[in-house]
Design a protein around this motif. Structure first.
Motif, PDB file in Angstrom:
ATOM      1  N   LEU A 648       0.957  -1.184   0.254  1.00 21.73           N
ATOM      2  CA  LEU A 648      -0.027  -0.053   0.051  1.00 21.73           C
ATOM      3  C   LEU A 648       0.857   1.235   0.073  1.00 21.73           C
ATOM      4  CD1 LEU A 648      -2.480  -1.117   2.742  1.00 21.73           C
ATOM      5  CD2 LEU A 648      -3.006  -0.849   0.312  1.00 21.73           C
ATOM      6  N   GLU A 649       0.317   2.309  -0.508  1.00 20.08           N
ATOM      7  CA  GLU A 649       0.883   3.818  -0.260  1.00 20.08           C
ATOM      8  C   GLU A 649      -0.153   4.622  -0.154  1.00 20.08           C
ATOM      9  OE1 GLU A 649       4.794   3.411  -3.131  1.00 20.08           O
ATOM     10  OE2 GLU A 649       3.045   4.443  -3.878  1.00 20.08           O
ATOM     11  N   GLY A 650      -0.115   5.913   0.523  1.00 19.17           N
ATOM     12  CA  GLY A 650      -0.897   6.768   0.712  1.00 19.17           C
ATOM     13  C   GLY A 650      -1.593   7.343  -0.638  1.00 19.17           C
ATOM     14  N   TRP A 651      -2.949   7.753  -0.337  1.00 18.56           N
ATOM     15  CA  TRP A 651      -3.699   8.176  -1.388  1.00 18.56           C
ATOM     16  C   TRP A 651      -4.436   9.564  -0.978  1.00 18.56           C
ATOM     17  CZ3 TRP A 651      -4.946   6.632  -6.688  1.00 18.56           C
ATOM     18  CH2 TRP A 651      -6.061   7.437  -7.444  1.00 18.56           C
ATOM     19  N   LYS A 652      -4.270  10.496  -1.710  1.00 17.54           N
ATOM     20  CA  LYS A 652      -5.207  11.604  -1.417  1.00 17.54           C
ATOM     21  C   LYS A 652      -6.234  11.768  -2.621  1.00 17.54           C
ATOM     22  CE  LYS A 652      -1.502  13.773   1.710  1.00 17.54           C
ATOM     23  NZ  LYS A 652      -0.646  15.015   1.972  1.00 17.54           N
ATOM     24  N   SER A 653      -7.481  11.671  -2.248  1.00 18.66           N
ATOM     25  CA  SER A 653      -8.362  11.869  -3.215  1.00 18.66           C
ATOM     26  C   SER A 653      -8.702  13.576  -3.701  1.00 18.66           C
ATOM     27  CB  SER A 653      -9.657  11.290  -2.890  1.00 18.66           C
ATOM     28  OG  SER A 653      -9.707   9.945  -2.863  1.00 18.66           O
ATOM     29  N   THR A 654      -8.115  14.055  -2.577  1.00 18.25           N
ATOM     30  CA  THR A 654      -8.037  15.390  -2.956  1.00 18.25           C
ATOM     31  C   THR A 654      -7.343  16.315  -4.144  1.00 18.25           C
ATOM     32  OG1 THR A 654      -6.585  16.010  -1.035  1.00 18.25           O
ATOM     33  CG2 THR A 654      -9.173  16.358  -0.768  1.00 18.25           C
ATOM     34  N   ASN A 655      -6.249  15.336  -4.259  1.00 17.91           N
ATOM     35  CA  ASN A 655      -5.382  15.512  -5.474  1.00 17.91           C
ATOM     36  C   ASN A 655      -5.927  15.064  -6.893  1.00 17.91           C
ATOM     37  OD1 ASN A 655      -3.368  15.546  -7.322  1.00 17.91           O
ATOM     38  ND2 ASN A 655      -1.822  14.902  -6.168  1.00 17.91           N
ATOM     39  N   THR A 656      -6.561  16.006  -7.415  1.00 17.01           N
ATOM     40  CA  THR A 656      -7.277  15.676  -8.935  1.00 17.01           C
ATOM     41  C   THR A 656      -6.390  14.962  -9.788  1.00 17.01           C
ATOM     42  OG1 THR A 656      -6.962  17.852  -9.476  1.00 17.01           O
ATOM     43  CG2 THR A 656      -8.971  17.453  -8.611  1.00 17.01           C
ATOM     44  N   MET A 657      -4.957  15.139  -9.626  1.00 13.70           N
ATOM     45  CA  MET A 657      -4.175  14.523 -10.589  1.00 13.70           C
ATOM     46  C   MET A 657      -3.825  13.115 -10.559  1.00 13.70           C
ATOM     47  SD  MET A 657      -2.518  15.332 -13.371  1.00 13.70           S
ATOM     48  CE  MET A 657      -1.307  14.467 -14.460  1.00 13.70           C
ATOM     49  N   VAL A 658      -4.331  12.736  -9.290  1.00 10.38           N
ATOM     50  CA  VAL A 658      -4.305  11.081  -8.914  1.00 10.38           C
ATOM     51  C   VAL A 658      -5.294  10.589  -9.355  1.00 10.38           C
ATOM     52  CG1 VAL A 658      -4.454   9.663  -6.819  1.00 10.38           C
ATOM     53  CG2 VAL A 658      -3.004  11.444  -6.650  1.00 10.38           C
ATOM     54  N   ASP A 659      -6.510  11.057  -9.140  1.00 11.63           N
ATOM     55  CA  ASP A 659      -7.381  10.589  -9.998  1.00 11.63           C
ATOM     56  C   ASP A 659      -7.547  10.338 -11.349  1.00 11.63           C
ATOM     57  OD1 ASP A 659      -8.766  10.485  -7.611  1.00 11.63           O
ATOM     58  OD2 ASP A 659     -10.262  11.756  -7.939  1.00 11.63           O
ATOM     59  N   HIS A 660      -6.844  11.568 -12.049  1.00 10.62           N
ATOM     60  CA  HIS A 660      -6.626  11.562 -13.454  1.00 10.62           C
ATOM     61  C   HIS A 660      -5.826  10.348 -13.953  1.00 10.62           C
ATOM     62  CE1 HIS A 660      -6.110  12.832 -17.540  1.00 10.62           C
ATOM     63  NE2 HIS A 660      -4.623  13.072 -17.127  1.00 10.62           N
ATOM     64  N   VAL A 661      -4.419  10.249 -13.328  1.00 14.08           N
ATOM     65  CA  VAL A 661      -3.543   9.248 -13.628  1.00 14.08           C
ATOM     66  C   VAL A 661      -4.201   8.057 -13.394  1.00 14.08           C
ATOM     67  CG1 VAL A 661      -1.339   8.149 -12.911  1.00 14.08           C
ATOM     68  CG2 VAL A 661      -1.420  10.626 -12.921  1.00 14.08           C
ATOM     69  N   SER A 662      -4.983   7.649 -12.302  1.00 14.07           N
ATOM     70  CA  SER A 662      -5.653   6.180 -12.269  1.00 14.07           C
ATOM     71  C   SER A 662      -6.515   5.933 -13.356  1.00 14.07           C
ATOM     72  CB  SER A 662      -6.054   6.081 -10.710  1.00 14.07           C
ATOM     73  OG  SER A 662      -7.298   6.849 -10.854  1.00 14.07           O
ATOM     74  N   ASN A 663      -7.030   7.002 -13.947  1.00 11.70           N
ATOM     75  CA  ASN A 663      -7.814   6.532 -15.154  1.00 11.70           C
ATOM     76  C   ASN A 663      -7.465   6.681 -16.588  1.00 11.70           C
ATOM     77  OD1 ASN A 663     -10.897   6.048 -13.913  1.00 11.70           O
ATOM     78  ND2 ASN A 663     -10.184   7.525 -12.625  1.00 11.70           N
ATOM     79  N   MET A 664      -6.176   6.870 -16.567  1.00 13.06           N
ATOM     80  CA  MET A 664      -5.642   7.114 -17.856  1.00 13.06           C
ATOM     81  C   MET A 664      -5.403   5.837 -18.634  1.00 13.06           C
ATOM     82  SD  MET A 664      -2.593   9.880 -17.485  1.00 13.06           S
ATOM     83  CE  MET A 664      -2.105   9.920 -19.338  1.00 13.06           C
TER      84      MET A 664
END
Length: 664
Positions: A648-664
């Protein structure tokens, strides 16, 4: 014994349990209690104690605990998480691997006096000879920072117990700072290199800086007969009377590490007289002159012999060379050395931008001369960045004994091109033999092109029938073309494949070809990362189920990675790998970056609990949004952990770029 604890005393909570108080007392009075007192404890209690012990205590206890069948892995993992933070995914499954990682991180920081949060919390106890000695017995790689006086002064002591130990341990060295051979204080760095390479066991060099003359010094007489003109002038001008002058200046006595104790990590004394070295503060920063830089003169300077007739120093050999930030000047030095670099087995060249066509052709010519002039040749070659894919075959034909090739290609769209007729530009470059087979066993090609010549890739695969490892990333085909023919080539020409990694490729219309590939393969690892597997499927769940059925039929498969494929709610289908009368023997499953949410992970965990994997499963869940519903996510992890090692690693859903990368 140095007290290098995993947790600082400031972090101890006030409401301690009786067990925690006892554990802290054991840690504090460990030397008085001796090992026997700990070994007499019940095994479960020892396991609870390990995360509270110091690094040196863990190191000392480990052999005796192993005899009792107890691993110190949990203790070393606790240290790693304390150093790197609680979100650090510890992907290490043996105590030796975890211990080496701890020592690898901390040794250079402590030696050179750098600080991080962990060291600041444990500064009084960590900066001890006991820790340095324990770490030096474990590490295999040494980072040389010539600009840090404290570290180099310890290692250039008149009697050098730490350097003597490193001679027997270090196998590879990194040089990350430019070295000016005209400066007298540079002698310290050169002397350390001489000891580790020529007197020691180091055969791998990593040059992480653009410094051609330093590269020439490293290659000089170490398996290479090439003599760089600039270095040759410098070495000859610094011999003779200037050696005596420099030696006299260097023997001025000065204490280099006032707090150096004489206790080894096991509490035993080793013979050390007061440490003496060059007075660093006596060197003028801008002063330059004729100082000895050849290894034998350096050895006499720092370790003077009683007899004026000293025995000649040995010369080590470099069999693995990695040059980062490799510019044209460094490449010219290397190309001059290559034709006589008979001991070299592995060569890695990295450039910030693409090499020029002429640079690559000159390298190919030097490799060809080495191949023609020696029966012992390079077998492992890594180059980044090539300006064109057509250079791959030129390099392979220039060095026909390669068994491993790693290249990164970034097509240059501007500037002159010399490949229209490469034979006329470089007459020593061999002509391509379209039917000749390559002995390649490992091939990695990472491509950054608008369009990839798939026919080149197919030809390369057909000429490499002995491949056991293949990694291809970034293939882009023109609109309307499919990767189908590329995948079909594996089945036809590369039946020896054991590891296949395809990354950043569109395979959404290639499911039939993937299923056909799996039908007759003997793959042990399959990585289909960021391949948009389900993008064009009308029934995504059924398509993934077909893939799972095909994967179950591969009896040799142990590692499966489907990272970055937008599996999301379809992840539960993967549990079918472990169901039925013939479950898969996969031991590692990577489903990171698939935007798996908490409810989906819980369903996955519940199904997996019903269909236990045959072996303990390493499950990579990194970069999935676990913080959106932490209660459900943690419940799912609780279900998984009895039969899974979860990464596991930390995830911050407030970071919109994280969401974008995970859906690319």
């Amino acid at each position: 014994m140095g007290d290098t604890g995993c947790k600082s005393e400031q972090e101890i909570p006030k409401n301690q349990s009786l067990k925690e108080i006892c554990f802290l007392s054991v840690k504090k009075h460990f030397a008085a209690l001796r090992i026997g007192a700990v070994l007499d404890l019940p095994a479960p209690l020892i396991q609870d104690l390990l995360p509270h012990l110091t690094i040196c205590q863990l190191d000392e206890l480990q052999p005796a605990l192993n005899q009792r069948g107890i691993s110190t892995l949990s203790g070393w993992v606790g240290v790693l998480q304390d150093i790197c933070g609680p979100n650090y995914a510890v992907d290490l499954h043996t105590e030796e691997a975890a211990k080496h990682e701890v020592m690898r991180i901390l040794f250079p920081l402590v030696l050179y006096g750098f600080k991080n949060k962990y060291i600041n919390r444990n500064l009084n106890n960590l900066n001890t000879p006991s820790f340095l000695w324990a770490a030096a017995k474990c590490i295999k790689h040494f980072l040389l920072l010539s600009s840090v006086p404290k570290g180099v002064c310890i290692l250039t002591a008149e009697q050098q117990p730490l350097l003597n130990l490193l001679e027997k341990q270090i196998q590879s060295i990194s040089i990350s700072q430019s070295v000016d051979l005209s400066k007298q204080k540079t002698q310290i760095a050169l002397y350390i290199l001489h000891r580790l390479i020529d007197h020691g066991l180091a055969t791998k060099l990593v040059v992480d800086v653009q410094c051609p003359i330093m590269l020439a010094w490293l290659l000089h007489e170490r398996g290479c007969q090439y003599v760089d003109p600039s270095l040759n002038n410098l070495m000859h001008s610094s011999r003779g009377n200037c050696i005596t002058q420099a030696a006299s200046a260097s023997l001025q006595e000065a204490s280099c590490f006032a707090g150096l104790e004489t206790r080894a990590s096991h509490g035993q004394d080793y013979d050390v007289s007061p440490c003496k070295c060059l007075k660093l503060n006596s060197f003028e920063e801008e002063a330059s002159g004729k100082f000895p830089v050849d290894p034998e003169s350096l050895c006499r300077t720092f370790t003077p012999r009683k007899s004026p007739l000293a025995v000649a120093c040995p010369r080590g050999q470099i069999d693995c060379l990695e040059i980062r930030q490799c510019g044209s000047d460094s490449l010219k030095v290397l190309n001059g050395a290559l034709p006589t670099f008979f001991c070299l087995r592995s060569l890695t060249l990295q450039s910030i931008s693409a090499f020029s066509d002429l640079d690559v052709l000159s390298l190919a010519r030097a490799l060809k001369r080495l191949s023609d002039g020696s029966c012992n040749r390079i077998t492992d070659l890594s180059i980044s960045v090539l300006p064109n894919s057509r250079f791959v075959e030129i390099l392979l034909d220039s060095s026909p004994n390669l068994t491993s090739l790693h290249v990164e290609i970034h097509t240059v769209m501007w500037g002159p091109c010399f490949l229209l007729d490469p034979m006329s530009a470089e007459p020593d470059v061999p002509k391509l033999q379209t039917k000749a087979e390559f002995p390649l066993e490992k091939l990695t090609i990472k491509i950054a092109e608008l369009q990839t010549d798939v026919h080149f890739m197919i030809c390369l695969l057909r000429r490499s029938p002995y491949l056991t490892f293949l990694h291809v990333a970034g293939m882009r085909l023109p609109t309307g073309f499919s990767q189908s023919q590329f995948l079909t080539t594996f089945s036809e020409s590369n039946c020896c494949l054991r590891v296949l990694k395809l990354e950043d490729m569109k395979l959404s219309d290639c499911l039939p070809d993937i299923l056909n590939l799996l039908r007759d393969c003997r793959l042990e690892e399959l990585h289909l990362n960021d391949c948009r597997l389900l993008e064009s499927c009308s029934d995504k769940e059924e398509s993934l189920r077909q893939l799972v059925v095909a994967l179950k039929a591969v009896p040799t498969l142990r590692t499966l990675s489907l990272a970055q494929n937008r599996l999301a709610k379809y992840t539960c289908v993967l549990v079918e790998l472990f169901s039925g009368s013939s479950p898969s023997l996969v031991k590692r499953l990577d489903i990171s970056s698939n935007f798996i949410q908490a409810a989906e992970l819980q369903e996955f965990a519940e199904r997996l609990r019903t269909h236990h994997p045959v072996h303990q499963l390493t499950l990579d869940l990194r970069k999935n949004p676990g913080d959106r519903d932490p209660a459900t996510w943690n419940l799912a992890l609780k279900i998984l952990r009895p039969f899974c090692i979860v990464l596991l690693e930390g995830w911050k859903s407030t970071n919109t770029m994280v969401d974008h990368v995970s859906n690319m």
